[in-house]
Design an enzyme around this catalytic site. Structure first.
Site, PDB file in Angstrom:
ATOM      1  N   THR A   1      14.560  17.963   5.326  1.00  0.00           N
ATOM      2  CA  THR A   1      15.899  17.443   5.168  1.00  0.00           C
ATOM      3  C   THR A   1      16.491  17.456   6.565  1.00  0.00           C
ATOM      4  O   THR A   1      15.953  18.090   7.449  1.00  0.00           O
ATOM      5  CB  THR A   1      16.729  18.315   4.211  1.00  0.00           C
ATOM      6  OG1 THR A   1      16.131  19.579   4.145  1.00  0.00           O
ATOM      7  CG2 THR A   1      16.781  17.688   2.848  1.00  0.00           C
TER       8      THR A   1
ATOM      9  N   VAL B   1      17.992  25.747   6.288  1.00  0.00           N
ATOM     10  CA  VAL B   1      16.788  26.559   6.335  1.00  0.00           C
ATOM     11  C   VAL B   1      15.811  25.839   5.417  1.00  0.00           C
ATOM     12  O   VAL B   1      16.082  25.650   4.232  1.00  0.00           O
ATOM     13  CB  VAL B   1      17.016  28.001   5.824  1.00  0.00           C
ATOM     14  CG1 VAL B   1      15.722  28.798   5.930  1.00  0.00           C
ATOM     15  CG2 VAL B   1      18.127  28.672   6.600  1.00  0.00           C
ATOM     16  N   GLU B   2      14.719  25.403   5.979  1.00  0.00           N
ATOM     17  CA  GLU B   2      13.753  24.579   5.256  1.00  0.00           C
ATOM     18  C   GLU B   2      12.645  25.463   4.721  1.00  0.00           C
ATOM     19  O   GLU B   2      11.924  26.091   5.489  1.00  0.00           O
ATOM     20  CB  GLU B   2      13.103  23.591   6.229  1.00  0.00           C
ATOM     21  CG  GLU B   2      14.070  22.706   6.953  1.00  0.00           C
ATOM     22  CD  GLU B   2      14.221  21.387   6.260  1.00  0.00           C
ATOM     23  OE1 GLU B   2      13.186  20.793   5.900  1.00  0.00           O
ATOM     24  OE2 GLU B   2      15.362  20.971   6.063  1.00  0.00           O
ATOM     25  N   GLY B   3      12.450  25.451   3.421  1.00  0.00           N
ATOM     26  CA  GLY B   3      11.341  26.199   2.861  1.00  0.00           C
ATOM     27  C   GLY B   3      11.734  27.622   2.519  1.00  0.00           C
ATOM     28  O   GLY B   3      11.640  28.530   3.343  1.00  0.00           O
TER      29      GLY B   3
ATOM     30  N   ASN C   1       9.770  32.519   4.899  1.00  0.00           N
ATOM     31  CA  ASN C   1      10.171  31.800   6.099  1.00  0.00           C
ATOM     32  C   ASN C   1      10.875  32.800   7.019  1.00  0.00           C
ATOM     33  O   ASN C   1      11.868  33.410   6.624  1.00  0.00           O
ATOM     34  CB  ASN C   1      11.134  30.672   5.695  1.00  0.00           C
ATOM     35  CG  ASN C   1      11.524  29.787   6.853  1.00  0.00           C
ATOM     36  OD1 ASN C   1      11.483  30.209   8.001  1.00  0.00           O
ATOM     37  ND2 ASN C   1      11.893  28.568   6.549  1.00  0.00           N
TER      38      ASN C   1
END
Ligand code: NAG
Length: 348
Positions: free
Chosen positions: A2, A85-87, A94
Site C-alpha cells: 500500500t 506498517v506493511e505486513g 515485522n
C-alpha cells in the site's frame, strides 16, 4: 505495498569493499554511511552492535528519517512519505511493528480492505452489485494464482522475469489486460495502487508472491501519530548515537546537510567528497540513498560501479506516490467502519 509503507524505505545498499589489510587494528574499520534514512540508520545500528563504532553518517538534508518525514499541514502533522506498517499478524514478526505498536505506541489503525466487493462505485453514482464485483474479484484472484505458479517456476537469476501485464495476457488471454470498468478498478487496486506503477512495468517475480506479506502477514496498519512515523528512525538512531533529552540526535558522527557528490574507492580505502568540498576517508562506504538518487548520477563513482551492479540499479523503477491532503471544516464521515476505498467506475 500500500502507498509508501515500510517498504518505501526501499533502498539499495552498495557496499564497497576495501582491502582488509588496510584496516586500523585498534578501532576496527572506519565506515562512512551515506544517508540517514531508515536503511542508513539501521545499518549504523547493526555495525555498532558488531563493535564497529568508527562511523560517519553523511545526510544530505537537515534531518534524520529520509522518506519517513512529517510536515505541518493546517495545524497538524501529516506524513509526506511512508505511512503504513506493511505486513502484520503473520507467521513472522515485522521488526517495525513492535517499535510502532508497543515501544513507541504510535497511534495506528488497521486499513480495512476486506469489503472491497461492496465498495466499488459507478461513475454516475451508486455502487456496483456486490455479487457481480465478487465474481470479478474471484476471476482476478484466479489470474493472480496462475501468476504465482508461473513465478515459482522462473529462474532465480531473474533472467525469465516478465511484467504483471504479460502474466495477465498469459493467464486470461486479454491483449490489453483487464478492460471492463470493474476489472480495471480491481486491476488498479491490486497492482497500480499497490506498486505505484502500471502492471506493464511491474516485475512478476519480485511482486508475486510478495515477501513482505508472505512473511509478516497480510494486514497493513496506517500510522497517524503527531510524533510522526519518523519517530521510529529517531528511536533506532538513539540506540547508538548520542541524543538530547527531546530525542534530537547530537552525535558528531551524524553530519547533516552533507550532500555526497563523489565516491572514489580502491584497494586502500574509500574517499567521499561532499558538495561543500569536504573530504571523508574510510575503509568502507555504505550507500543507502534511494534508487532515484542512484539512477540520477547525482553521486559519481570512481571508478564506475561494475556493470552487474549498474544493471540492478537501472532495472527497477523509482515509484512515487503523489499524496493529496484535504482539510475539511468538520468531520462528515461516519464513525466506525470507514470506507477505505472510493473507486470510480470507468477506467481509472
Ligand atoms: C497493538 O497494541 C495494542 C495495545 O497494547 C494491542 O491491544 C493490540 O493487540 C496490538 N495490535 C497488534 C495487531 O498487535
Amino acid at each position: 505495498m500500500t502507498p509508501t509503507g515500510a517498504t518505501a524505505a526501499l533502498v539499495l545498499a552498495v557496499l564497497t569493499l576495501a582491502h582488509h589489510a588496510s584496516l586500523a587494528a585498534a578501532g576496527g574499520p572506519r565506515v562512512i554511511i551515506v544517508g540517514a534514512g531508515m536503511s542508513g540508520i539501521s545499518a549504523g545500528k547493526r555495525l555498532s552492535e558488531a563493535g564497529i563504532t568508527d562511523l560517519v553518517i553523511l545526510e544530505a538534508t537537515d534531518h534524520v528519517g529520509g522518506r519517513m518525514h512529517k510536515r505541518d499541514f493546517g495545524g497538524i502533522s501529516v506524513e509526506m512519505g511512508a505511512n503504513w506498517v506493511e505486513g502484520v499478524n503473520g507467521g513472522k514478526m515485522n521488526p517495525i511493528w513492535p517499535i510502532v505498536n508497543s515501544t513507541l505506541k504510535l497511534t495506528n489503525f488497521r486499513s480495512d480492505f476486506d469489503d472491497l466487493a461492496s465498495n466499488v462505485y459507478r461513475e454516475k453514482g451508486g455502487v456496483y452489485k456486490k455479487a457481480y464485483v465478487q465474481k470479478r474479484i474471484d476471476l482476478s484472484d484466479k489470474v493472480q494464482e496462475g501468476g504465482e505458479e508461473h513465478s515459482a517456476k522462473l529462474h532465480l537469476s531473474g533472467q525469465d522475469d516478465m511484467s504483471i501485464l504479460a502474466m495477465q495476457r498469459l493467464n486470461d488471454h486479454l491483449p490489453n489486460g483487464p478492460s471492463a470498468a470493474v476489472d480495471m478498478i480491481l486491476d488498479y487496486f491490486k497492482y497500480d495502487y499497490e506498486f505505484a506503477e502500471p502492471p506493464r512495468v511491474t516485475s512478476l517475480q519480485n511482486t508475486i508472491p510478495l515477501a513482505t506479506f508472505n512473511d509478516f502477514g497480510d494486514d497493513v496498519y496506517f500510522v497517524a501519530d503527531q510524533r510522526g512515523y519518523e519517530a521510529v528512525v529517531y528511536h533506532l538512531a538513539g540506540q547508538y548515537l548520542k541524543a538530547d533529552k527531546s530525542g534530537g540526535i547530537i552525535d558528531p558522527r551524524l553530519q547533516l546537510n552533507k550532500v555526497v557528490r563523489e565516491i572514489s574507492y580502491s584497494g586502500s580505502g574509500v574517499r567521499v567528497e561532499t558538495e561543500d568540498n569536504k573530504v571523508y576517508k574510510a575503509d568502507y562506504v555504505m550507500v543507502s540513498t534511494s534508487l532515484g538518487v542512484l539512477q540520477s548520477d547525482l553521486i559519481k563513482f570512481e571508478p564506475q560501479l561494475p556493470t552487474w551492479k549498474v544493471l540492478s540499479i537501472y532495472q527497477f523503477d523509482m515509484a512515487v506516490y503523489t499524496k493529496i491532503f484535504v482539510k475539511f471544516p468538520k468531520k462528515f464521515w461516519p464513525e466506525g467502519k470507514v470506507l477505505m476505498e472510493l473507486l470510480r467506475g470507468s477506467g481509472v
